[in-house]
Design a protein around this motif. Structure first.
Motif, PDB file in Angstrom:
ATOM      1  N   ALA A 125     -69.083 -50.630  34.877  1.00  0.00           N
ATOM      2  CA  ALA A 125     -68.193 -49.633  34.996  1.00  0.00           C
ATOM      3  C   ALA A 125     -67.517 -49.982  36.553  1.00  0.00           C
ATOM      4  O   ALA A 125     -66.160 -49.809  36.432  1.00  0.00           O
ATOM      5  CB  ALA A 125     -68.599 -48.336  35.095  1.00  0.00           C
ATOM      6  N   ILE A 126     -68.400 -50.377  37.354  1.00  0.00           N
ATOM      7  CA  ILE A 126     -67.471 -50.511  38.857  1.00  0.00           C
ATOM      8  C   ILE A 126     -66.567 -51.645  38.566  1.00  0.00           C
ATOM      9  O   ILE A 126     -65.462 -51.824  39.407  1.00  0.00           O
ATOM     10  CB  ILE A 126     -68.628 -50.808  39.929  1.00  0.00           C
ATOM     11  N   MET A 127     -67.257 -52.821  37.934  1.00  0.00           N
ATOM     12  CA  MET A 127     -66.332 -53.741  37.880  1.00  0.00           C
ATOM     13  C   MET A 127     -65.018 -53.647  37.360  1.00  0.00           C
ATOM     14  O   MET A 127     -64.032 -54.240  37.278  1.00  0.00           O
ATOM     15  CB  MET A 127     -67.067 -55.183  37.401  1.00  0.00           C
ATOM     16  N   LEU A 128     -64.989 -52.899  35.993  1.00  0.00           N
ATOM     17  CA  LEU A 128     -63.899 -52.777  35.251  1.00  0.00           C
ATOM     18  C   LEU A 128     -62.942 -51.646  35.975  1.00  0.00           C
ATOM     19  O   LEU A 128     -61.700 -51.917  35.736  1.00  0.00           O
ATOM     20  CB  LEU A 128     -64.515 -52.180  33.836  1.00  0.00           C
ATOM     21  N   CYS A 129     -63.448 -50.793  36.720  1.00  0.00           N
ATOM     22  CA  CYS A 129     -62.689 -49.838  37.151  1.00  0.00           C
ATOM     23  C   CYS A 129     -62.239 -49.780  38.727  1.00  0.00           C
ATOM     24  O   CYS A 129     -61.506 -49.153  39.338  1.00  0.00           O
ATOM     25  CB  CYS A 129     -63.079 -48.226  36.915  1.00  0.00           C
ATOM     26  N   GLY A 130     -62.704 -50.962  39.360  1.00  0.00           N
ATOM     27  CA  GLY A 130     -62.561 -51.118  40.588  1.00  0.00           C
ATOM     28  C   GLY A 130     -61.531 -52.105  40.993  1.00  0.00           C
ATOM     29  O   GLY A 130     -60.365 -52.129  40.545  1.00  0.00           O
ATOM     30  N   PRO A 131     -61.725 -53.089  41.775  1.00  0.00           N
ATOM     31  CA  PRO A 131     -60.878 -54.094  42.298  1.00  0.00           C
ATOM     32  C   PRO A 131     -60.440 -55.034  41.168  1.00  0.00           C
ATOM     33  O   PRO A 131     -59.150 -55.330  41.226  1.00  0.00           O
ATOM     34  CB  PRO A 131     -61.500 -54.779  43.275  1.00  0.00           C
ATOM     35  N   SER A 132     -61.198 -55.249  40.152  1.00  0.00           N
ATOM     36  CA  SER A 132     -60.402 -55.690  38.878  1.00  0.00           C
ATOM     37  C   SER A 132     -59.248 -55.108  38.278  1.00  0.00           C
ATOM     38  O   SER A 132     -58.304 -55.676  37.902  1.00  0.00           O
ATOM     39  CB  SER A 132     -61.473 -56.003  37.939  1.00  0.00           C
ATOM     40  N   VAL A 141     -47.934 -56.187  36.325  1.00  0.00           N
ATOM     41  CA  VAL A 141     -47.006 -55.331  36.829  1.00  0.00           C
ATOM     42  C   VAL A 141     -46.156 -56.002  37.621  1.00  0.00           C
ATOM     43  O   VAL A 141     -44.671 -56.044  37.679  1.00  0.00           O
ATOM     44  CB  VAL A 141     -47.247 -53.913  37.133  1.00  0.00           C
ATOM     45  N   LEU A 142     -46.660 -56.319  38.938  1.00  0.00           N
ATOM     46  CA  LEU A 142     -45.906 -57.040  39.861  1.00  0.00           C
ATOM     47  C   LEU A 142     -45.405 -58.348  39.996  1.00  0.00           C
ATOM     48  O   LEU A 142     -44.681 -58.702  40.755  1.00  0.00           O
ATOM     49  CB  LEU A 142     -46.349 -56.483  41.361  1.00  0.00           C
ATOM     50  N   ARG A 143     -46.576 -58.970  39.272  1.00  0.00           N
ATOM     51  CA  ARG A 143     -46.234 -60.403  38.993  1.00  0.00           C
ATOM     52  C   ARG A 143     -46.582 -61.163  40.298  1.00  0.00           C
ATOM     53  O   ARG A 143     -46.022 -62.101  40.834  1.00  0.00           O
ATOM     54  CB  ARG A 143     -44.882 -61.022  38.444  1.00  0.00           C
ATOM     55  N   ARG A 144     -47.781 -60.491  40.988  1.00  0.00           N
ATOM     56  CA  ARG A 144     -48.019 -61.140  42.309  1.00  0.00           C
ATOM     57  C   ARG A 144     -49.495 -61.027  42.211  1.00  0.00           C
ATOM     58  O   ARG A 144     -50.139 -60.209  41.893  1.00  0.00           O
ATOM     59  CB  ARG A 144     -47.651 -60.298  43.543  1.00  0.00           C
ATOM     60  N   SER A 145     -50.094 -62.094  42.965  1.00  0.00           N
ATOM     61  CA  SER A 145     -51.655 -62.319  43.079  1.00  0.00           C
ATOM     62  C   SER A 145     -52.030 -62.941  44.281  1.00  0.00           C
ATOM     63  O   SER A 145     -51.601 -63.945  44.730  1.00  0.00           O
ATOM     64  CB  SER A 145     -52.226 -63.011  41.821  1.00  0.00           C
ATOM     65  N   ASP A 146     -52.517 -62.171  45.257  1.00  0.00           N
ATOM     66  CA  ASP A 146     -53.137 -62.464  46.605  1.00  0.00           C
ATOM     67  C   ASP A 146     -54.368 -63.020  46.473  1.00  0.00           C
ATOM     68  O   ASP A 146     -55.101 -62.485  45.503  1.00  0.00           O
ATOM     69  CB  ASP A 146     -52.868 -61.237  47.249  1.00  0.00           C
ATOM     70  N   ALA A 147     -54.803 -63.840  47.515  1.00  0.00           N
ATOM     71  CA  ALA A 147     -56.158 -64.287  47.584  1.00  0.00           C
ATOM     72  C   ALA A 147     -57.130 -63.037  47.974  1.00  0.00           C
ATOM     73  O   ALA A 147     -58.134 -63.138  47.295  1.00  0.00           O
ATOM     74  CB  ALA A 147     -56.010 -65.325  48.765  1.00  0.00           C
ATOM     75  N   ALA A 148     -56.450 -62.116  48.774  1.00  0.00           N
ATOM     76  CA  ALA A 148     -57.294 -61.025  49.156  1.00  0.00           C
ATOM     77  C   ALA A 148     -57.894 -60.211  47.734  1.00  0.00           C
ATOM     78  O   ALA A 148     -59.055 -59.546  47.727  1.00  0.00           O
ATOM     79  CB  ALA A 148     -56.630 -60.046  50.016  1.00  0.00           C
ATOM     80  N   ASP A 149     -57.047 -60.251  46.675  1.00  0.00           N
ATOM     81  CA  ASP A 149     -57.396 -59.541  45.488  1.00  0.00           C
ATOM     82  C   ASP A 149     -58.699 -60.234  44.864  1.00  0.00           C
ATOM     83  O   ASP A 149     -59.529 -59.557  44.253  1.00  0.00           O
ATOM     84  CB  ASP A 149     -56.270 -59.387  44.592  1.00  0.00           C
ATOM     85  N   MET A 150     -58.407 -61.551  44.824  1.00  0.00           N
ATOM     86  CA  MET A 150     -59.394 -62.254  44.220  1.00  0.00           C
ATOM     87  C   MET A 150     -60.900 -61.980  45.081  1.00  0.00           C
ATOM     88  O   MET A 150     -62.145 -62.021  44.394  1.00  0.00           O
ATOM     89  CB  MET A 150     -59.120 -63.719  44.032  1.00  0.00           C
ATOM     90  N   GLN A 151     -60.774 -62.066  46.209  1.00  0.00           N
ATOM     91  CA  GLN A 151     -62.006 -61.941  47.110  1.00  0.00           C
ATOM     92  C   GLN A 151     -62.592 -60.379  46.792  1.00  0.00           C
ATOM     93  O   GLN A 151     -63.866 -60.343  46.866  1.00  0.00           O
ATOM     94  CB  GLN A 151     -61.515 -61.916  48.582  1.00  0.00           C
ATOM     95  N   VAL A 153     -62.224 -58.772  44.385  1.00  0.00           N
ATOM     96  CA  VAL A 153     -63.008 -58.705  42.671  1.00  0.00           C
ATOM     97  C   VAL A 153     -64.399 -59.535  42.884  1.00  0.00           C
ATOM     98  O   VAL A 153     -65.227 -58.951  42.475  1.00  0.00           O
ATOM     99  CB  VAL A 153     -62.131 -59.273  41.912  1.00  0.00           C
ATOM    100  N   SER A 154     -64.452 -60.601  43.595  1.00  0.00           N
ATOM    101  CA  SER A 154     -65.531 -61.404  43.568  1.00  0.00           C
ATOM    102  C   SER A 154     -66.723 -60.724  44.359  1.00  0.00           C
ATOM    103  O   SER A 154     -68.016 -60.687  44.133  1.00  0.00           O
ATOM    104  CB  SER A 154     -65.225 -62.930  44.215  1.00  0.00           C
ATOM    105  N   ARG A 155     -66.414 -60.045  45.498  1.00  0.00           N
ATOM    106  CA  ARG A 155     -67.168 -59.108  46.448  1.00  0.00           C
ATOM    107  C   ARG A 155     -67.774 -58.050  45.777  1.00  0.00           C
ATOM    108  O   ARG A 155     -68.925 -57.617  45.465  1.00  0.00           O
ATOM    109  CB  ARG A 155     -66.435 -58.663  47.477  1.00  0.00           C
ATOM    110  N   ALA A 156     -66.724 -57.162  44.580  1.00  0.00           N
ATOM    111  CA  ALA A 156     -67.431 -56.272  43.948  1.00  0.00           C
ATOM    112  C   ALA A 156     -68.462 -56.895  42.673  1.00  0.00           C
ATOM    113  O   ALA A 156     -69.299 -56.025  42.590  1.00  0.00           O
ATOM    114  CB  ALA A 156     -66.317 -55.653  43.231  1.00  0.00           C
ATOM    115  N   ALA A 157     -67.881 -57.810  42.414  1.00  0.00           N
ATOM    116  CA  ALA A 157     -68.961 -58.398  41.190  1.00  0.00           C
ATOM    117  C   ALA A 157     -70.312 -58.789  41.670  1.00  0.00           C
ATOM    118  O   ALA A 157     -71.229 -58.703  41.123  1.00  0.00           O
ATOM    119  CB  ALA A 157     -68.080 -59.604  40.539  1.00  0.00           C
TER     120      ALA A 157
END
Length: 170
Positions: A125-132, A141-151, A153-157
């Motif tokens: 639930a944390i992975m689905l509703c959190g940073p992911s 929506v914004l058509r933008r993906s930053d490296a900080a977003d992926m980091q 997501v990986s930390r939360a996972a």
């Protein structure tokens, strides 16, 4: 010698009707004006008027060329405007599709997170509703993906996977 040969007039060729008609008209003009001297004076008086008419025709042709060039520019601008409008319409449709897809994926992820939390799978639930969720929404929506977003997501996972308790052994 006959009378035509001694008059100095040009012989009329019988085989070409256009030339013979033209020569007949010239002879009639010459006879009507009273001789070649008067015909020369009439042509000299006619020459300035013909020059003015020629200049007027040249100006009219220039004006027609300018009008045609302007019409071509207007047509080209209209074609460019139509192409730009079509491109903007396609881009708007693409952005709206991304917005709808992002909204559907976000709702699905929230729903799946709530369902997973109900079954005591809080880490999922944390992975689905959190940073992911934020990363997917930002991507669609914004058509933008930053490296900080992926980091994030990986930390939360990794945090969720590291805090997962093993199932009880019975």
């Amino acid at each position: 010698m006959n009378n035509e040969e001694s008059s100095g007039a040009l012989p009329i060729p019988p085989d070409d009707p256009l030339v013979s008609a033209g020569l007949e008209i010239a002879l009639k003009w010459g006879a009507a004006l009273g001789g070649p001297e008067k015909l020369k004076i009439a042509f000299a008086a006619l020459e300035p008027q013909l020059k003015r008419e020629h200049e007027i025709r040249l100006k009219q042709l220039d004006m027609q060329r300018v009008a045609a060039a302007r019409a071509a520019e207007i047509a080209e601008a209209a074609a460019e405007r139509e192409a730009r409008l079509a491109r903007e319409k396609r881009q708007h449709a693409l952005w709206m599709t991304g917005l709808y897809v992002g909204a559907v994926i976000s709702v699905a992820m929230v729903g799946a997170g709530v369902y997973a939390a109900k079954d005591d799978m809080w880490w999922l639930a944390i992975m689905l509703c959190g940073p992911s969720l934020i990363a997917m929404g930002k991507l669609y929506v914004l058509r933008r993906s930053d490296a900080a977003d992926m980091q994030a997501v990986s930390r939360a996972a990794t945090n969720a996977a590291g805090q997962q308790q093993p199932p009880p052994v019975a």
